[in-house]
Enzyme design. Structure first.
Site, mmCIF file in Angstrom:
data_model
loop_
_atom_site.group_PDB
_atom_site.id
_atom_site.type_symbol
_atom_site.label_atom_id
_atom_site.label_comp_id
_atom_site.label_asym_id
_atom_site.label_seq_id
_atom_site.Cartn_x
_atom_site.Cartn_y
_atom_site.Cartn_z
ATOM 1 N N GLY A 1 2.337 2.406 10.622
ATOM 2 C CA GLY A 1 3.253 3.538 10.449
ATOM 3 C C GLY A 1 3.942 3.964 11.731
ATOM 4 N N ASN B 1 0.867 -1.178 0.000
ATOM 5 C CA ASN B 1 0.000 0.000 0.000
ATOM 6 C C ASN B 1 0.903 1.227 0.000
ATOM 7 O OD1 ASN B 1 -1.866 2.000 0.401
ATOM 8 N ND2 ASN B 1 -2.253 1.521 2.560
ATOM 9 N N TRP B 2 1.058 1.804 -1.177
ATOM 10 C CA TRP B 2 1.951 2.967 -1.291
ATOM 11 C C TRP B 2 1.353 4.221 -0.646
ATOM 12 C CZ3 TRP B 2 4.277 3.307 -6.970
ATOM 13 C CH2 TRP B 2 5.026 2.163 -7.223
ATOM 14 N N LYS B 3 0.056 4.184 -0.353
ATOM 15 C CA LYS B 3 -0.658 5.370 0.169
ATOM 16 C C LYS B 3 -0.455 6.547 -0.792
ATOM 17 C CE LYS B 3 0.309 3.636 4.747
ATOM 18 N NZ LYS B 3 0.057 3.797 6.160
ATOM 19 N N SER C 1 3.433 -2.077 10.323
ATOM 20 C CA SER C 1 4.888 -2.081 10.456
ATOM 21 C C SER C 1 5.528 -3.432 10.105
ATOM 22 C CB SER C 1 5.296 -1.622 11.858
ATOM 23 O OG SER C 1 4.808 -0.305 12.090
ATOM 24 N N GLY D 1 2.738 -0.960 4.266
ATOM 25 C CA GLY D 1 2.792 0.444 3.887
ATOM 26 C C GLY D 1 4.236 0.881 3.649
ATOM 27 N N GLY D 2 4.834 1.510 4.655
ATOM 28 C CA GLY D 2 6.171 2.108 4.545
ATOM 29 C C GLY D 2 7.199 1.224 3.855
ATOM 30 N N GLU E 1 -6.968 4.765 7.564
ATOM 31 C CA GLU E 1 -6.789 6.193 7.237
ATOM 32 C C GLU E 1 -8.025 6.737 6.529
ATOM 33 O OE1 GLU E 1 -3.041 5.649 5.247
ATOM 34 O OE2 GLU E 1 -2.151 5.100 7.171
ATOM 35 N N GLU F 1 -5.418 -4.862 10.539
ATOM 36 C CA GLU F 1 -4.392 -3.833 10.736
ATOM 37 C C GLU F 1 -4.682 -3.054 12.023
ATOM 38 O OE1 GLU F 1 -2.465 -2.785 6.713
ATOM 39 O OE2 GLU F 1 -4.110 -1.418 7.055
ATOM 40 N N HIS G 1 -9.401 1.101 4.607
ATOM 41 C CA HIS G 1 -8.153 1.337 5.337
ATOM 42 C C HIS G 1 -8.444 2.296 6.490
ATOM 43 C CE1 HIS G 1 -4.100 2.625 6.282
ATOM 44 N NE2 HIS G 1 -3.672 1.556 5.651
HETATM 45 C C1 PEP Z 1 -0.749 0.230 5.896
HETATM 46 O O1 PEP Z 1 -0.784 1.369 5.507
HETATM 47 O O2 PEP Z 1 -1.623 -0.551 5.517
HETATM 48 C C2 PEP Z 1 0.342 -0.184 6.793
HETATM 49 C C3 PEP Z 1 0.257 -1.341 7.378
HETATM 50 O O3 PEP Z 1 1.377 0.714 6.955
HETATM 51 P P1 PEP Z 1 2.818 0.388 7.623
HETATM 52 O O4 PEP Z 1 3.291 -0.909 7.042
HETATM 53 O O5 PEP Z 1 3.663 1.541 7.242
HETATM 54 O O6 PEP Z 1 2.589 0.276 9.105
#
Ligand code: PEP
Length: 252
Positions: free
Chosen positions: A175, A9-11, A215, A236-237, A99, A169, A97
């Site tokens: 994040g 997930n590049w967001k 994470s 994500g990251g 967010e 999640e 998600h």
């Molecule tokens: C996400 O955005 O779905 C996520 C899990 O982010 P991260 O891996 O950065 O915690």
């Protein structure tokens, strides 16, 4: 056999040039994917066709949108429809998600509508659920997540629920660099599978992929993915770095 999935997930990250570079690196990465061990790359909407083109020769790679609207088409400026995604031959869409739930006020009811329209257009919804820190601290995470599933997914038929991928999640792990322990992840994933089994039967629940997100990194992916009910990750990251994400794919 349920699918093992490494989903990115590049967001809202990457310029066009950065996206091209990242996709080029992914297109040449050495990955051990198979029909049952797949990777899904969730890119910002402007890069969907670019991603599709760059990864067209990469077996077992799919492209995901990060959202779609509840309606088929019409006067909804700025929104993206499931019909548009389908017409671009996009196969997956991230729905719900945390967010989007937080910043765009997406409720369980709205998300049920998004899941419906995604399925209507043959998109696989990657449905996100998960609790905030206060809920975990009060030890209410199981009932909270169960309610998210009930309100957004439990109107689906057996055939439809089998098309859905679930991503657990915990918001406190997204994040933040703070990952759920292997035991915390397994415990919740098992709970989700039991909730699905109570509604749809054990045999159906066993076929649904449940991803962990929060994470995930190259260094913790293998241990998380080794848990019985963890069928991969939504990342994500760490998905913004091709080498790191390749390590995660190869941890499946
Ligand atoms: C996400 O955005 O779905 C996520 C899990 O982010 P991260 O891996 O950065 O915690």
């Amino acid at each position: 056999m349920r699918k093992q999935i490494a989903a990115a997930n590049w967001k809202m990250n990457c310029t066009l040039q950065q996206a091209e570079e990242l996709l080029t690196k992914l297109s040449t990465a050495t990955v051990n994917t198979t029909e049952n061990k797949i990777s899904i790359i969730g890119v910002p909407a402007p890069y969907l066709l670019l991603a599709k083109d760059k990864l067209k020769n990469k077996a077992n790679f799919y492209i995901a949108a990060q959202n779609c609207y509840t309606k088929k088409s019409g006067a909804f400026t700025g929104e993206i429809s499931a019909e548009m995604l389908h017409s671009m031959q996009i196969t997956h869409v991230i729905i719900g998600h945390s967010e989007r739930r937080e910043y765009f006020n997406e409720s369980n009811t709205t998300l049920a509508e998004k899941v419906n329209i995604a399925l209507e257009y043959a998109l696989t919804p990657i449905f996100c659920c998960g609790e905030a820190l206060e809920i975990r601290e009060a030890n209410n995470q199981n009932s909270f997540v169960e309610n998210q599933l009930k309100e957004s997914l439990f109107h689906l038929s057996v055939e439809q629920i089998l098309q859905v991928v679930i991503a657990y999640e915990p918001i406190w792990a997204i994040g933040t660099g703070k990952t759920a322990s292997n035991e915390q992840a397994q415990e919740m994933h098992q709970h989700i599978r039991n909730v699905l089994a109570n509604k749809y039967g054990k045999e159906i629940a066993e076929q649904i992929s449940i991803l962990y997100g929060g994470s995930v990194k190259g260094s913790n992916a293998a241990d998380l993915f080794a848990q019985n009910d963890v069928d991969g990750g939504l990342v994500g990251g760490a998905s913004l770095n091709a080498e790191e994400f390749t390590t995660i794919i190869n941890a499946l």
